[in-house]
Design an enzyme around this catalytic site. Structure first.
Site, PDB file in Angstrom:
ATOM      1  N   LYS A  77       0.798  -1.291   0.029  1.00 30.17           N
ATOM      2  CA  LYS A  77       0.093   0.116   0.086  1.00 30.17           C
ATOM      3  C   LYS A  77       0.829   1.088   0.177  1.00 30.17           C
ATOM      4  CE  LYS A  77      -0.275  -0.167   5.009  1.00 30.17           C
ATOM      5  NZ  LYS A  77      -1.113  -0.673   6.044  1.00 30.17           N
ATOM      6  N   TYR A  95      16.814  30.204   8.647  1.00 29.80           N
ATOM      7  CA  TYR A  95      15.508  30.620   9.328  1.00 29.80           C
ATOM      8  C   TYR A  95      15.200  30.642  10.813  1.00 29.80           C
ATOM      9  CZ  TYR A  95      13.255  30.381   4.564  1.00 29.80           C
ATOM     10  OH  TYR A  95      12.928  30.594   3.078  1.00 29.80           O
TER      11      TYR A  95
HETATM   12  C1  LIG Z   1      -0.435  -1.541   6.977  1.00 36.28           C
HETATM   13  C2  LIG Z   1      -1.035  -2.818   7.403  1.00 36.28           C
HETATM   14  C3  LIG Z   1      -0.204  -4.193   7.317  1.00 36.28           C
HETATM   15  C4  LIG Z   1       1.238  -4.070   7.299  1.00 36.28           C
HETATM   16  O1  LIG Z   1       1.849  -3.585   8.508  1.00 36.28           O
HETATM   17  P1  LIG Z   1       3.208  -3.678   8.865  1.00 36.28           P
HETATM   18  O2  LIG Z   1       3.411  -3.139  10.260  1.00 36.28           O
HETATM   19  O3  LIG Z   1       3.965  -2.687   7.841  1.00 36.28           O
HETATM   20  O4  LIG Z   1       4.121  -4.714   8.718  1.00 36.28           O
HETATM   21  C5  LIG Z   1      -0.908  -5.425   7.530  1.00 36.28           C
HETATM   22  N1  LIG Z   1      -2.301  -5.404   7.545  1.00 36.28           N
HETATM   23  C6  LIG Z   1      -2.963  -4.162   7.797  1.00 36.28           C
HETATM   24  C7  LIG Z   1      -4.435  -4.424   7.987  1.00 36.28           C
HETATM   25  C8  LIG Z   1      -2.295  -3.202   7.647  1.00 36.28           C
HETATM   26  O5  LIG Z   1      -2.985  -1.848   7.633  1.00 36.28           O
END
Ligand SMILES: *Cc1c(COP(=O)(O)O)cnc(C)c1O
Length: 349
Positions: free
Chosen positions: A35, A244
């Site tokens: 994702k 800054y």
């Molecule tokens: C993002 C996510 C994962 C992966 O999690 P990590 O901590 O990055 O390994 C797995 N399951 C769900 C439902 C998630 O939202």
């Protein structure tokens, strides 16, 4: 050239997937979570490499992301969508053969009406209160859903990065209570859950951050290197300030390098005055505030002016940078600039 170079080691990515795969029993399948554009590393490159490396199941957050991953992978690998079946998703889910993880009665109804016979999974809430059907809701729907053969029943752990946290066992118990006795594959663990041990493995795991070299998978091989070119170096006299707000004032003669990345590249302002960059093995403190496109770094102690400085790589992990910025590795990775020049290395590149 004045954009930073992000080098992504696809061999390290695949090696991390294999290590996490080897950490669970042989009967447990290991998926890959890609994702947010593959945690900022570009989902097409990352999913292709992982598929070559052996991954057969992929998870994304939204159907639109799934469509892109499908285009890269072609037919075959299973691509599942955490956000389930949202209004307007039917064509995407159907055309790209994506499997929504249904989160509510509303999504279940929408799915069965719009795409009867199209595969789906179910996400259950075991205490995180973010996504998924709650205990009572699931109890009411179970007998209707099971005959439709969901491909997966899953839930997600809230505190898996903290092995001693009592929430882990509480969620494990709740997941058992909600799913024991059903003849449907189950999944509870992401990266953190995998490391909690075989009781948390079930039939499928869903690692994300560990693949990309982030904690809590401390044995992960680093996947990203970020080299930032030096635009200019200058001498600063005692009493003169840098950047800054005059937040850093030299208390001795100093040599300052201005380098070409800033908060617009995801190097958030919260790391002002805290992060470190590296010239080879030499650590150089970030001084003054982070600008939109620039950082100022104290290089006084280096034998000569550097051509570039490294923020991420062998000397410093995403989690160390995240600590300096008061955030987590996930946020550093997923904020990484589109404008970086990207180099992919490894057999899958
Ligand atoms: C993002 C996510 C994962 C992966 O999690 P990590 O901590 O990055 O390994 C797995 N399951 C769900 C439902 C998630 O939202």
């Amino acid at each position: 050239m004045s954009t930073a170079t992000l080098t992504i080691d696809l061999d390290a990515l695949v090696a991390n997937w294999r290590m996490l795969d080897a950490a669970t029993p042989a009967s447990t399948q290991t998926a890959a979570v890609v994702k947010a554009d593959g945690y900022g590393l570009f989902a097409d490159k990352v999913s292709k490499a992982l598929a070559i490396g052996g991954a057969r199941r992929f998870f994304v957050a939204a159907a639109e992301e799934g469509a892109m991953v499908r285009q890269t992978l072609g037919p075959g690998p299973e691509i599942s969508v955490f956000s389930g079946h949202m209004d307007g998703d039917a064509a995407l889910l159907r055309d790209h053969n994506l499997v929504p993880m249904l989160n509510s009665t509303e999504q279940l109804t929408r799915h069965i009406e719009a795409l009867p016979g199209h595969p789906f999974g179910v996400q259950l809430d075991t205490g995180m209160n973010r996504l998924g059907m709650e205990h009572a809701e699931w109890a009411a729907l179970r007998d209707l859903v099971i005959p439709l053969n969901p491909t997966l029943i899953m839930s997600h752990l809230a505190c898996a990065d903290d092995p001693g946290h009592p929430m882990n066992q509480a969620q494990l118990a709740e997941f058992h209570a909600m799913t024991d006795g059903l003849d449907i594959p189950r999944s509870l663990s992401a990266t953190g859950g995998i490391l909690l041990g075989p009781n948390y493995a079930f039939d499928l795991t869903r690692p994300g951050i560990g693949l990309y070299g982030g904690e809590p998978f401390v044995e992960a091989r680093p996947v990203v290197t970020l080299d930032i070119p030096v635009i200019q170096c200058r001498d600063v006299a005692p009493g003169e300030s840098v950047g800054y707000g005059n937040s850093w004032v030299a208390d001795r003669p100093a040599r300052i390098a201005t380098i070409a990345a800033g908060y617009a590249d995801g190097l958030i302002r919260a790391m002002s005055g805290k992060a470190r960059l590296y010239s080879g093995i030499h650590s150089c403190p970030l001084v003054g505030r982070v600008s939109m496109d620039m950082l100022t770094v104290d290089v006084t102690h280096l034998p000569q002016d550097p051509d570039s400085l490294q923020l991420l790589g062998a000397m410093q992990t995403v989690d160390q940078v995240a600590d300096a910025a008061g955030t987590i590795g996930y946020e550093i990775l997923t904020s990484m600039a589109q404008r970086y020049r990207r180099i992919y290395t490894g057999i899958a590149a």
